[in-house]
Write a protein that holds these residues in place. Structure first.
Motif, PDB file in Angstrom:
ATOM      1  N   PHE A 123      -4.182  -0.431  -3.285  1.00 52.23           N
ATOM      2  CA  PHE A 123      -5.428  -0.709  -4.501  1.00 52.23           C
ATOM      3  C   PHE A 123      -7.217   0.606  -4.181  1.00 52.23           C
ATOM      4  O   PHE A 123      -7.881  -0.205  -3.564  1.00 52.23           O
ATOM      5  CB  PHE A 123      -5.844  -1.855  -4.974  1.00 52.23           C
TER       6      PHE A 123
ATOM      7  N   LYS B 142      -2.269   1.577  -7.045  1.00 54.05           N
ATOM      8  CA  LYS B 142      -3.061   1.490  -8.319  1.00 54.05           C
ATOM      9  C   LYS B 142      -4.437   1.514  -8.405  1.00 54.05           C
ATOM     10  O   LYS B 142      -4.915   1.179  -7.755  1.00 54.05           O
ATOM     11  CB  LYS B 142      -2.755  -0.069  -8.697  1.00 54.05           C
TER      12      LYS B 142
ATOM     13  N   ASP C 276       4.379   4.060  -6.940  1.00 55.08           N
ATOM     14  CA  ASP C 276       3.473   3.321  -8.123  1.00 55.08           C
ATOM     15  C   ASP C 276       3.098   2.316  -7.155  1.00 55.08           C
ATOM     16  O   ASP C 276       2.377   1.315  -7.757  1.00 55.08           O
ATOM     17  CB  ASP C 276       5.481   2.521  -8.250  1.00 55.08           C
ATOM     18  N   ASN C 277       2.889   2.186  -5.431  1.00 50.84           N
ATOM     19  CA  ASN C 277       2.867   1.072  -5.100  1.00 50.84           C
ATOM     20  C   ASN C 277       0.408   1.540  -4.677  1.00 50.84           C
ATOM     21  O   ASN C 277       0.677   0.783  -3.913  1.00 50.84           O
ATOM     22  CB  ASN C 277       2.853   0.887  -3.489  1.00 50.84           C
TER      23      ASN C 277
ATOM     24  N   ALA D 216      -9.660   6.675 -12.237  1.00 57.72           N
ATOM     25  CA  ALA D 216      -8.348   7.193 -12.615  1.00 57.72           C
ATOM     26  C   ALA D 216      -7.305   8.077 -13.739  1.00 57.72           C
ATOM     27  O   ALA D 216      -6.458   8.174 -13.046  1.00 57.72           O
ATOM     28  CB  ALA D 216      -8.164   5.786 -13.810  1.00 57.72           C
TER      29      ALA D 216
ATOM     30  N   HIS E 285       0.943  -2.882  -0.794  1.00 58.38           N
ATOM     31  CA  HIS E 285       0.973  -1.846  -1.822  1.00 58.38           C
ATOM     32  C   HIS E 285      -1.014  -1.689  -1.246  1.00 58.38           C
ATOM     33  O   HIS E 285      -1.183  -2.559  -1.447  1.00 58.38           O
ATOM     34  CB  HIS E 285       0.830  -3.294  -2.124  1.00 58.38           C
TER      35      HIS E 285
END
Length: 342
Positions: free
Chosen positions: A35, A54, A51-52, A43, A33
């Motif tokens: 970030f 963010k 999806d992983n 954004a 994941h």
């Protein structure tokens, strides 16, 4: 499975450079994941990310302002259980955040090649050697953290040309003739072609048969300038409003985008469109040229004083900004016509 924090708070162009890399890494490592800590404005660049991957919004003017704000951000990051930190910014704020997070976690930081930058921009005996491209510097950081991707993986993140045509035509009508984008602004004077000269360029292109010209710019001053141009030349298009993703969709459907050495240059590359860039005090050798674009699409004057700045914010020591003022509107027009001829 690892939770990886990537820090790149600003500027828009620098974040845009990192987008294909972060998308490619997230695609290649679906069990991990990622970030990206950046300003909320960015954004829109990640709307179609895996999806992983963010976005962690950073408010540099409020909650996360200054060094105390980094303590707030550190506390806000605790629920993410970060395992690794990749610092693509390497400024005081991210050094502090990395120190706080790095107490029990590895931190991998970008090398900005500051000494090489000084040699490249010094007044005498410039070392005119290419620095490592920004995207490659970022890729080395992720590779050191254990996430390796090749150029082919980066290219796969690009949308197909005209991929968003249906949505764009809903906004602007059927595409006929040649669609040309012009992004005439840059953050610093040393990177911005004089607006009175650019107005001449825009006027010429807007009145050519078969050309439809779209202006790009954000901010009150930029919008005021564009509206003034449109009052003189009503055929100009002002795609104001929306977010960065809307800009990327329109750019994807353009035949070419004329930009300064600015964020829009990198957005055009992300949109997989032809980018025609105009250079002044800065230089492609510094490593910030548009990714996946040929050098033949760069317009610049070879002067002994160039480059004098990495970011274009240093005052011109010659006092005449010759790198931009000696570039005639006629030459810019000829350059654009040559690169867009069919």
């Amino acid at each position: 499975m690892a939770n990886v924090l990537i820090t790149r708070f600003s500027a828009l162009g620098d974040v845009a450079i990192a987008v294909p890399l972060l998308k490619a890494v997230a695609t290649a490592y679906p069990e991990d994941h990622f970030f990206i800590a950046t300003q909320a404005l960015m954004a829109g660049l990640f709307k179609e990310a895996p999806d992983n991957l963010k976005v962690v919004p950073v408010d540099l003017c409020g909650t996360h302002k200054g060094l105390p704000g980094m303590f707030n951000l550190f506390r806000a990051l605790q629920p993410l259980h970060i395992d690794k930190v990749c610092d693509l910014h390497a400024v005081h704020r991210t050094y502090l955040l990395g120190f706080l997070l790095g107490w029990r976690r590895p931190v991998f930081r970008v090398n900005k090649e500051r000494k090489a930058r000084r040699r490249l921009t010094r007044r005498q005996n410039k070392a005119l050697k290419p620095l490592t491209p920004a995207l490659e510097r970022y890729r080395k950081v992720l590779a050191h953290a254990g996430f390796v991707v090749d150029e082919a993986a980066l290219l796969r993140t690009l949308p197909a040309k005209n991929w968003y045509m249906a949505a764009v035509q809903e906004r602007f009508g059927a595409k006929e003739g040649l669609w040309l984008g012009v992004a005439p602004f840059a953050r610093h004077e040393g990177k911005c072609y004089p607006l009175e000269k650019m107005a001449f360029v825009v006027a010429d292109l807007a009145q050519r048969p078969g050309y439809r010209v779209f202006l790009f710019g954000r901010g009150s001053e930029e919008e005021a300038t564009m509206k003034a141009w449109k009052e003189q030349y009503p055929s100009l298009e002002l795609p104001v409003g929306g977010d960065l993703h809307d800009d990327l969709q329109l750019m994807n459907c353009l035949d070419a985008l004329v930009t300064m050495d600015s964020a829009n240059m990198h957005l055009g590359s992300l949109a997989n469109t032809k980018v025609l860039s105009i250079w002044g005090a800065t230089h492609p050798l510094a490593g910030f040229a548009a990714w996946n674009q040929p050098t033949s699409n760069q317009l610049q004057l070879e002067l002994f004083c160039r480059p004098c700045s990495i970011y274009g914010k240093k005052p011109c020591y010659r006092k005449d900004l010759a790198c931009l003022n000696l570039l005639t509107p006629e030459r810019v027009i000829d350059f654009v016509l040559e690169k867009t001829k069919r």
